[in-house]
Design a protein around this motif. Structure first.
Motif, PDB file in Angstrom:
ATOM      1  N   THR A  67      -4.081  -7.248  32.256  1.00  0.00           N
ATOM      2  CA  THR A  67      -4.832  -8.487  32.059  1.00  0.00           C
ATOM      3  C   THR A  67      -6.242  -8.201  31.552  1.00  0.00           C
ATOM      4  O   THR A  67      -6.810  -9.020  30.836  1.00  0.00           O
ATOM      5  N   LYS A  68      -6.801  -7.058  31.900  1.00  0.00           N
ATOM      6  CA  LYS A  68      -8.138  -6.711  31.423  1.00  0.00           C
ATOM      7  C   LYS A  68      -8.143  -6.556  29.906  1.00  0.00           C
ATOM      8  O   LYS A  68      -9.053  -7.037  29.222  1.00  0.00           O
ATOM      9  N   GLU A  69      -7.136  -5.897  29.353  1.00  0.00           N
ATOM     10  CA  GLU A  69      -7.048  -5.737  27.896  1.00  0.00           C
ATOM     11  C   GLU A  69      -6.804  -7.079  27.212  1.00  0.00           C
ATOM     12  O   GLU A  69      -7.342  -7.337  26.134  1.00  0.00           O
ATOM     13  N   ILE A  70      -6.020  -7.928  27.848  1.00  0.00           N
ATOM     14  CA  ILE A  70      -5.760  -9.254  27.281  1.00  0.00           C
ATOM     15  C   ILE A  70      -7.042 -10.087  27.300  1.00  0.00           C
ATOM     16  O   ILE A  70      -7.335 -10.806  26.347  1.00  0.00           O
TER      17      ILE A  70
ATOM     18  N   HIS B 255      -1.530 -14.833  35.272  1.00  0.00           N
ATOM     19  CA  HIS B 255      -0.532 -14.458  36.267  1.00  0.00           C
ATOM     20  C   HIS B 255       0.569 -13.621  35.625  1.00  0.00           C
ATOM     21  O   HIS B 255       1.581 -14.126  35.176  1.00  0.00           O
ATOM     22  N   LEU B 256       0.317 -12.331  35.592  1.00  0.00           N
ATOM     23  CA  LEU B 256       1.308 -11.366  35.104  1.00  0.00           C
ATOM     24  C   LEU B 256       2.099 -10.885  36.316  1.00  0.00           C
ATOM     25  O   LEU B 256       1.516 -10.381  37.280  1.00  0.00           O
ATOM     26  N   SER B 257       3.415 -11.028  36.265  1.00  0.00           N
ATOM     27  CA  SER B 257       4.207 -10.558  37.403  1.00  0.00           C
ATOM     28  C   SER B 257       4.150  -9.034  37.495  1.00  0.00           C
ATOM     29  O   SER B 257       4.132  -8.470  38.576  1.00  0.00           O
ATOM     30  N   GLU B 258       4.113  -8.391  36.320  1.00  0.00           N
ATOM     31  CA  GLU B 258       3.951  -6.932  36.265  1.00  0.00           C
ATOM     32  C   GLU B 258       3.325  -6.596  34.918  1.00  0.00           C
ATOM     33  O   GLU B 258       3.425  -7.377  33.973  1.00  0.00           O
ATOM     34  N   PRO B 259       2.661  -5.450  34.796  1.00  0.00           N
ATOM     35  CA  PRO B 259       2.047  -5.084  33.512  1.00  0.00           C
ATOM     36  C   PRO B 259       3.091  -4.984  32.401  1.00  0.00           C
ATOM     37  O   PRO B 259       4.246  -4.646  32.650  1.00  0.00           O
TER      38      PRO B 259
END
Length: 154
Positions: free
Chosen positions: A99-102, A119-123
């Motif tokens: 999420t930081k890169e996004i 809300h990312l369930s997983e990277p």
């Protein structure tokens, strides 16, 4: 003697009411407990009008915040971010897209998105297009499209 007395609560009081409510309580409870502890004030016309004004201001702020969140949700919905990553054999990513890169990619595209609201369930660990829900408010959710592509070495 009055059976009940009206007071305006200054703070939440368990089993009585929430802050800003106009409640009826026994006179002794108001006189001996609520008023000395600054939990409530007598229900004068001034106190009632002040509470009504504060409620109106809070409602207008909430409406303004919701309109801003909906406008941001429309911007996010129209946005497609592209993240280039190096890949190894079988098109597997080295590491993952977080999420930081996004958040950084969105900022570069001109849209401020807090990564804590994504809300990312997983990277993301594969190439392709992914839809990420972004919860801006309790009832305003936007969908951000992220496309992960191969990084071409020069």
């Amino acid at each position: 003697m009055a059976m009940n007395l009206q007071v305006v609560l200054q703070r939440d009081v368990e089993n009585v009411g929430k802050s800003g409510e106009l409640v009826k309580v026994r006179p002794g409870f108001a006189r001996n407990f609520l008023i000395p502890r600054n939990l409530a004030v007598a229900a004068t016309t001034g106190a009632i009008s002040r509470i009504n004004h504060e409620k109106a201001v809070a409602v207008s702020k909430a409406d303004k915040a919701k309109k801003e969140a909906q406008a941001l949700a429309e911007k996010i919905g129209a946005l497609t971010l592209t993240v280039a990553r190096t890949v190894g054999d079988d098109d597997k990513l080295f590491g993952s897209v977080t999420t930081k890169e996004i958040e950084v990619a969105a900022k570069a595209a001109g849209v401020e998105i807090d990564r804590k609201k994504m809300h990312l369930s997983e990277p993301i660990k594969a190439l392709g297009t992914f839809e990420i829900p972004v919860k801006l408010m309790t009832d305003v959710v936007a969908t951000l499209k992220v496309e992960v592509v191969k990084h071409v070495k020069k």
